[in-house]
Write an enzyme that holds these catalytic residues in place. Structure first.
Site, mmCIF file in Angstrom:
data_model
loop_
_atom_site.group_PDB
_atom_site.id
_atom_site.type_symbol
_atom_site.label_atom_id
_atom_site.label_comp_id
_atom_site.label_asym_id
_atom_site.label_seq_id
_atom_site.Cartn_x
_atom_site.Cartn_y
_atom_site.Cartn_z
ATOM 1 N N HIS A 172 0.822 -1.214 0.000
ATOM 2 C CA HIS A 172 0.000 0.000 0.000
ATOM 3 C C HIS A 172 0.851 1.257 0.000
ATOM 4 C CE1 HIS A 172 -3.522 2.505 0.871
ATOM 5 N NE2 HIS A 172 -2.737 3.175 1.685
ATOM 6 N N HIS A 182 -10.318 2.465 0.199
ATOM 7 C CA HIS A 182 -10.365 1.981 1.576
ATOM 8 C C HIS A 182 -11.098 0.647 1.574
ATOM 9 C CE1 HIS A 182 -9.626 3.883 5.737
ATOM 10 N NE2 HIS A 182 -8.551 4.020 5.015
#
Length: 758
Positions: free
Chosen positions: A46, A92
């Protein structure tokens, strides 16, 4: 120094054996526990994009109007009249699969901070959402939780949600996708970057205290898929602490405090604390400035007792920023923050780079217990922020793809076109009724249309008649068949959506949602999608000014369909009246603007269409566009609508892009909104009703001869469809439905589906 860990610890932190060896080489020694943890989060998928950076480099990122490109918190363009516009999109996904309300809410909070850390006031949010089919209670729980989280945070913080997407497909059953885009505006002179500079300057932590919520957070969750075939792993209580908890009221105060700090000239640099928390914010600002930084963990305000340095440095607790300021401005910063009831704590100091034995000057990030106390960790800031391994993972054309493409749905038995059309009519109004789309009173076109449109106005901005348009588009059905062509078509679809509100496309942001990068087929899909995006953007001279990559969206070994989401930002020079919209008038003539038939072998391809997919036929071929014809059509439609927005009179009364669901769905949607039916001539075939390819528009005009003359002059083909009249939508001999039936079905389809899932 803290004792060195056993070598096996690195695997628990998501680091490979090779990465451990590389860290040891960088440090010239084995890392201790804390140092290894810092590398673990900063070198996660990420934070580091270690599997995608090599491919992202192929995207065009520059242009004469680009002020800030990829690599900062948000991309920024010059919109004219002394105004800059910042835009960012993030995912998300994994947190929302675990705890949908907080996962989605903190997604909104994080994207807002990405915008105002550039000096821009957030103006609007958009939310592309992807869920499994609504056939079980878990999907209802996810949908309702995510929508509640977005509305609860966005409405409370005072930023309108003005659009997005809503997609249901079984491939997202265990891996819902929650993408959030935010756009903001600022006077150009207020632009600030996340750079630490000036030896002796202070790093001040602004906002909330640091807690254990969010430890690991997206930096861990987004680097591993869920193991349960039905997503059961997403309910694992052990993962819940990894989901951050948001406070929109703290965020609102933080927005106002930060913007006032910037206006007062009290900030040298500023950075959001998002993924990986304080270690990310401090190492990235130091790396950009080529300086070192000492961080005192004992100075970080904590809301839970007994937190250890690893937790303090990596917690992703929300509503926090780090500002770099000069020591002489400290009291002024504290006073301004006290005015907004925001904590301001000195947690770091900018220090000189360290001379290494080889003669290099290296900015070191030191974690200390007290500024003059024990050094708990010492690592090169640039190694953390910029020098994660770069992987060119194996790529492989999927063995099953040729068979899928050969399964052309054109041979699917034709049923009732009336039933087919009603089945596809789903209005996402239930979702956007939960959102306030009119905050700031700048929303000219809100949710439910081709693109959103805002007046470019707000506190502190120069006076301007300009507007900005935003769209988010995706088509995983196309991209599953051909990720390169499908992504290019998605960019074209976004350009067409902006044209419907009179805006010219200026920049692209993207959220690339894909499966497990350790699967060569997934890496092939990702690489192909990036090339398709690059080709489409090059053709329209569109820079890609930011983005996000979300990988490991898999469950039980099954990857989601490739889902690149394209966010497009457009500018309209004079916005003094709204665009025409979908609300046609009785006796208007309806025309199809653009190529009636697709480029390629099949006039009306059904591969990747909603019509085919709903019948379980996911195969077939998709076709590209004929670029010159598409460009001319976009220029005509954009010019027609922009002239209306500038206050000029026009015979164009309604415009709608033909996209998902094809021509029949576009006509039905306009019928439902206008409350007036239409009589359309016989079309070539059932396939023409539902075929999907970009570059076509339904236009209603009160003077078809005048409009046709302008189209001919522009070299754009027209096909006269029929006339607006009566209380039924009639399309030749194939479709005959009442306006009331269309409107009722469209309005209630989503709520009925949600209720049926109980």
């Amino acid at each position: 120094m803290v004792p060195s860990p056993p070598q096996s610890l690195h695997r628990a932190l998501g680091l490979s054996d090779d990465e451990f060896e590389e860290i040891t080489s960088v440090l010239g020694r084995e890392p201790n526990h804390l140092e290894l943890a810092l590398f673990g989060v900063m070198w996660s998928e990420h934070c580091s994009y270690k599997s995608s950076r090599i491919h992202l480099r192929r995207l065009p990122t520059t242009g004469p109007h680009v002020l800030v490109g990829p690599g900062e918190n948000a991309g920024v363009i010059d919109a004219g009249d002394g105004i800059a516009v910042a835009i960012r999109i993030e995912s998300h996904n994994h947190p929302s699969a675990i705890e949908p309300y907080q996962g989605a809410a903190t997604g909104v909070g994080g994207i807002l901070r990405d915008i105002f850390t550039m000096g821009a006031r957030p103006l609007a949010v958009m939310d592309p959402l992807f869920f499994g089919e609504l056939s079980d209670a878990r999907q209802r729980w996810l949908v309702e939780g995510v929508v509640s989280g977005i509305s609860g945070y966005g409405n409370s913080v005072g930023v309108p949600t003005i659009g997005g997407e809503l997609t249901f497909d079984d491939c997202y059953r265990a891996n819902p996708l929650v993408n959030v885009l935010c756009v903001g505006a600022l006077p150009k002179e207020r632009l600030v970057l996340g750079i630490a500079s000036g030896v002796g300057n202070l790093a001040v932590l602004l906002g909330s205290r640091t807690g254990r919520d969010g430890i690991g957070g997206v930096s861990v969750l987004a680097s591993a898929g869920f193991s349960g075939e039905d997503g059961a792993a997403s309910l694992d209580e052990a993962k819940r602490p990894s989901v951050q908890v948001g406070d929109p009221y703290e965020e609102k105060r933080l927005i106002e405090a930060c913007l006032e700090l910037l206006d007062a000239g009290l900030v040298v640099g500023i950075q959001d604390l998002g993924g990986a928390g304080l270690i990310c914010g401090t190492s990235e600002t130091a790396a950009r400035g080529g300086v070192g930084m000492d961080v005192d963990v004992s100075a970080v305000p904590q809301r839970e007792p007994g937190m250890v340095p690893y937790e303090i440095m990596t917690s992703e607790s929300q509503e926090r920023m780090v500002a770099i300021i000069t020591p002489e401005n400290l009291e002024a910063v504290r006073a301004l923050c006290a005015k907004w009831e925001i904590r301001a704590s000195v947690v770091g100091r900018v220090v000189e780079p360290t001379l290494q034995p080889n003669g290099d000057l290296v900015g070191m990030l030191r974690v200390r217990n007290g500024f003059d106390g024990e050094v708990l960790a010492e690592v090169p800031a640039k190694a953390l922020a910029d020098e994660a391994p770069l992987y060119d993972r194996p790529r492989q054309y999927p063995a099953w793809l040729d068979d899928l493409r050969e399964d052309d749905p054109g041979d699917e038995p034709i049923g009732s076109a009336n039933d087919d059309l009603l089945e596809m009519l789903v209005d996402p109004a239930w979702v956007y009724r939960q959102y306030d789309s009119q905050l700031f009173l700048n929303t000219v076109v809100g949710p439910g249309r081709d693109a959103a449109l805002l007046r470019l106005a707000g506190p502190g901005l120069p006076n301007s008649s300009r507007g900005i348009a935003i769209s988010t588009d995706s088509n995983p059905r196309w991209c599953a068949l051909n990720p390169r062509t499908g992504t290019a078509l998605t960019v074209f679809e976004g350009i067409a959506n902006l044209a419907c509100v009179g805006a010219s496309a200026k920049a692209v942001v993207n959220c690339l949602n894909f499966g497990n990068p350790e699967h060569p087929e997934v890496m092939w899909q990702l690489s192909e999608a990036i090339d398709g995006m690059a080709e489409a953007c090059d053709q329209f001279h569109l820079p890609v000014i930011g983005g996000n990559v979300s990988l490991y969206n898999e469950s039980g070994g099954a990857d989601i369909d490739p889902t690149p989401v394209i966010g497009l930002l457009g500018v309209i020079d004079h916005l003094v009246t709204p665009p025409p919209g979908w609300n046609w008038n009785d006796d208007d003539t309806l025309v199809l603007v653009g190529a009636r038939r697709a480029a390629g072998d099949r006039d009306y391809p059904l591969g990747g269409s909603r019509w085919a997919t709903r019948r379980g036929r996911r195969g077939g071929e998709i076709t590209g566009v004929e670029l010159d014809a598409f460009t001319a059509t976009i220029a005509l439609v954009t010019g027609e609508v922009a002239a209306i927005c500038a206050g000029e009179t026009s015979d164009v009364t309604a415009v709608h892009d033909v996209s998902g669901g094809g021509l029949a769905s576009a006509l039905a949607e306009m019928t439902a909104v206008a409350g007036v039916g239409a009589s359309v001539k016989e079309l070539d075939s059932h396939a023409e009703l539902f075929s999907e390819f970009p570059g076509r528009f339904v236009v209603a005009t009160s003077d078809v001869d005048a409009f046709a003359g302008r189209a001919r002059a522009a070299g754009v083909p027209l096909f006269e469809l029929g006339v607006v009249t009566g209380n039924r939508l009639i399309i030749g001999s194939m479709i005959d439905l009442s306006v009331a039936e269309i409107a009722e079905r469209r309005r209630g389809a989503l709520e009925d589906a949600l209720a049926a899932a109980l």
